[in-house]
Design a protein around this motif. Structure first.
Motif, PDB file in Angstrom:
ATOM      1  N   LYS A  18      42.605  27.936  47.602  1.00 36.34           N
ATOM      2  CA  LYS A  18      44.066  27.863  47.668  1.00 36.34           C
ATOM      3  C   LYS A  18      44.550  27.316  49.017  1.00 36.34           C
ATOM      4  CE  LYS A  18      44.770  31.582  44.277  1.00 36.34           C
ATOM      5  NZ  LYS A  18      45.417  32.894  43.993  1.00 36.34           N
ATOM      6  N   CYS A  37      44.764  30.580  51.696  1.00 31.66           N
ATOM      7  CA  CYS A  37      43.737  31.633  51.727  1.00 31.66           C
ATOM      8  C   CYS A  37      42.455  31.077  51.117  1.00 31.66           C
ATOM      9  CB  CYS A  37      44.212  32.875  50.960  1.00 31.66           C
ATOM     10  SG  CYS A  37      44.440  32.580  49.192  1.00 31.66           S
ATOM     11  N   CYS A  95      40.868  32.051  48.402  1.00 31.80           N
ATOM     12  CA  CYS A  95      40.652  32.316  46.978  1.00 31.80           C
ATOM     13  C   CYS A  95      40.329  31.035  46.222  1.00 31.80           C
ATOM     14  CB  CYS A  95      41.901  32.936  46.366  1.00 31.80           C
ATOM     15  SG  CYS A  95      42.185  34.621  46.882  1.00 31.80           S
ATOM     16  N   ILE A 148      42.491  36.534  43.569  1.00 30.71           N
ATOM     17  CA  ILE A 148      43.609  36.952  44.413  1.00 30.71           C
ATOM     18  C   ILE A 148      43.109  37.727  45.626  1.00 30.71           C
ATOM     19  CG2 ILE A 148      45.356  36.999  42.579  1.00 30.71           C
ATOM     20  CD1 ILE A 148      44.876  39.982  42.285  1.00 30.71           C
ATOM     21  N   CYS A 149      43.933  37.757  46.671  1.00 26.18           N
ATOM     22  CA  CYS A 149      43.571  38.469  47.899  1.00 26.18           C
ATOM     23  C   CYS A 149      44.864  38.915  48.591  1.00 26.18           C
ATOM     24  CB  CYS A 149      42.738  37.570  48.806  1.00 26.18           C
ATOM     25  SG  CYS A 149      43.719  36.319  49.652  1.00 26.18           S
ATOM     26  N   CYS A 157      47.439  35.794  49.281  1.00 30.19           N
ATOM     27  CA  CYS A 157      48.224  35.190  48.199  1.00 30.19           C
ATOM     28  C   CYS A 157      48.997  36.240  47.401  1.00 30.19           C
ATOM     29  CB  CYS A 157      47.359  34.304  47.310  1.00 30.19           C
ATOM     30  SG  CYS A 157      45.899  35.071  46.626  1.00 30.19           S
TER      31      CYS A 157
HETATM   32 ZN    ZN Z   1      44.141  34.581  48.091  1.00 31.27          ZN
END
Ligand code: ZN
Ligand code: ADP
Ligand code: MG
Length: 503
Positions: A19, A22, A24, A36-37, A40
């Protein structure tokens, strides 16, 4: 008559592995909420980090669209509240987007067959993050944040387009361009290329009208249909003395019409302010060089070159240039085939183009192959078949069969021809012998042919073709039909002359 103004906002998903802010994974179709993290998902305290590859891809598109890249480009927060974005703001670009004031030349034909030729100004290209996806099911709405934070490049045109056909063509050309650059897969159905279309009409000379924005256009065809519908609808309103309401409308593909979504009298206030967690980006020499290096020959230029260098028709060149891999394959095959004594470059190009637009196209379609990349026949092997045919060693029909087999079995065409004994009979004596035998065995036909006069041209042709067919059958399709025809003619000729010679 009204003048119409169309401006497009096209969003493309950049093919970065991760992304934009980030680490991901950036992928379509994964298990919901698996990529996801904290960044995001917008958890408090999480810090974004800029993806250099996204910047490079964005600047490459900007350059290809003749935009200037500013010395300093930065990010802003665009504030809005909606469940698809948990941060309550989207990181985007506002004051100094990475690409500014460019243009794209459109040249070709629209869906209505009319010629299109115009330069569309590109206002800007800016990098931002995508939002999550909302899936509405009955009374509940589900949220998938895999898409939240995916690199998105927004390309904004000035309102220089005038018809649905032009807008559709713009999208098609832009799609081709980003696919050539390898920065976006251009899949409109999956949403990796999305377009919002803005349109207004006015009396000539009065400038822009009140604009309506159409959303939910997930194919270039809908862009055309939606805009043409909207131009008609607005004209009818003005004709009836009503004002056009500035609003956002949705394209309803089942009813072929646009329907109101929300009214947008004034520009929404997003309270943009510089993103404090990301540094200003100042492209340096090395970065700009990497952008230049990524700029392949663009599709429009390549199409022109194909027409000029290979004498292809514009339509043929257009079809071949649709995909970069296909254009590459074509050029490799032409180069291999024209390196021989049998064919000049243009002759080779004409033959290879014909293969492309008939047999190869047919096989790809029939076998459900995704494109030329999935086709087992290499350009060199296609060239070899083309040369054999040009040298008269292979008939047209057997060349097709050789192509089929070479592709299906992934084998050398020379070996296939040898194994099946398909090489055309080049020794005239052998085909003459077959011609003599055919005439001897087809007494009635030969006799009728000899008795027919000029007035029976059609019948003569039919009978003659029948005899040529017999010679080909007798040689298992390996006799050269042209030579066989001449030989048949010679065998029949003296008596035809006598017939004609009668008073
Ligand atoms: Zn992320
Ligand atoms: P907004 O602030 O509503 O997003 P922008 O000025 O950013 O509007 O323009 C968005 C898009 O709409 C651009 O592609 C632009 O060319 C187009 N556009 C703007 N005004 C008009 C108009 N009056 N008629 C048609 N298109 C317009
Ligand atoms: Mg805008």
């Amino acid at each position: 008559m009204y003048q119409s103004f169309i401006g497009l906002e096209v969003h493309i998903h950049l093919l970065t592995a991760t992304k934009v802010f980030c680490g991901c994974r950036s992928a379509f179709g994964d298990e919901p909420n698996s990529n996801i993290c904290p960044v995001c998902m917008g958890y408090p305290g999480a810090l974004p980090a800029l993806n250099l590859e996204a910047l490079r891809m964005g600047c490459t598109v900007a350059k290809a669209l003749n935009c200037g890249i500013p010395e300093r480009t930065w990010f802003e927060r665009k504030q809005y509240f909606y469940p698809d974005m948990t941060k309550n703001y989207q990181i985007s670009q506002f004051a100094s987007p990475l690409g500014q004031n460019g243009w794209l030349s459109l040249e070709g034909r629209g869906a209505d067959g009319k010629r299109i030729g115009k330069k569309v100004r590109i206002k800007e290209c800016h990098l931002e993050e995508d939002a999550g996806k909302m899936i509405h099911t009955g009374t509940a709405s589900l949220l998938d944040y895999n898409r939240a934070g995916v690199s998105l490049l927004e390309i904004v045109t000035e309102p220089d387009l005038e018809t649905g056909e032009e807008a559709e063509f713009f999208i098609q050309q832009l799609r081709r361009l980003v696919r050539y650059l390898g920065v976006c897969d251009g899949n409109m159905e999956e949403g990796s290329l999305r377009a919002d279309a803005n349109v207004s009409i006015n009396l000539p000379g009065r400038g822009l009208g009140k604009k309506v924005e159409i959303k939910n256009l997930n194919s270039s065809r809908f862009v055309r249909l939606g805009l043409n519908y909207e131009i008609r609808r607005q004209a009818e309103a003005l004709d009836a003395g009503k004002a056009v309401v500035q609003e956002t409308r949705l394209w309803n593909e089942n009813r072929d019409e646009t329907v109101p979504m929300r009214q947008k009298e004034n520009a929404q206030d997003y309270r943009y302010f510089p993103e404090p967690d990301l540094p200003v980006f100042c492209p340096d020499g090395a970065f700009l060089e990497s952008v230049e290096a990524a700029l392949v020959e663009l599709p429009a230029a390549r199409l022109k070159r194909f027409v000029a260098d290979y004498s292809l028709g514009e339509e043929q060149a257009d079809l071949i240039c649709e995909e970069k891999a296909q254009a590459d394959y074509f050029e490799a095959a032409v180069a291999a085939a024209s390196g021989t004594a049998a064919l000049s470059t243009k002759e080779a190009a004409a033959r290879i183009a014909k293969w492309f637009l008939t047999d190869i196209k047919h096989i790809l379609h029939r076998d459900g192959l995704s494109g030329i990349g999935a086709f087992a026949l290499s350009p060199a092997r296609l060239a070899a078949i083309t040369v054999m045919q040009a040298e008269g060693r292979l008939s047209g029909k057997l060349a097709k069969q050789t192509l089929e087999l070479a592709a299906a079995e992934d084998r050398d065409p020379e070996a296939i021809v040898r194994e099946h004994n398909w090489e055309q009979i080049t020794d005239p004596a052998r085909s003459a012998e077959a011609a003599r035998r055919v005439i001897a065995g087809e007494n009635a036909t030969a006799g009728e042919l000899r008795s027919l006069g000029e007035e029976n041209e059609k019948r003569r042709k039919t009978l003659f073709a029948y005899l040529v067919g017999k010679v080909l059958a007798a040689t298992e399709g390996r006799a050269d039909p042209k030579i066989a025809g001449e030989q048949l003619n010679a065998l029949l000729a003296p008596e035809i002359h006598t017939e004609r010679g009668r008073p």
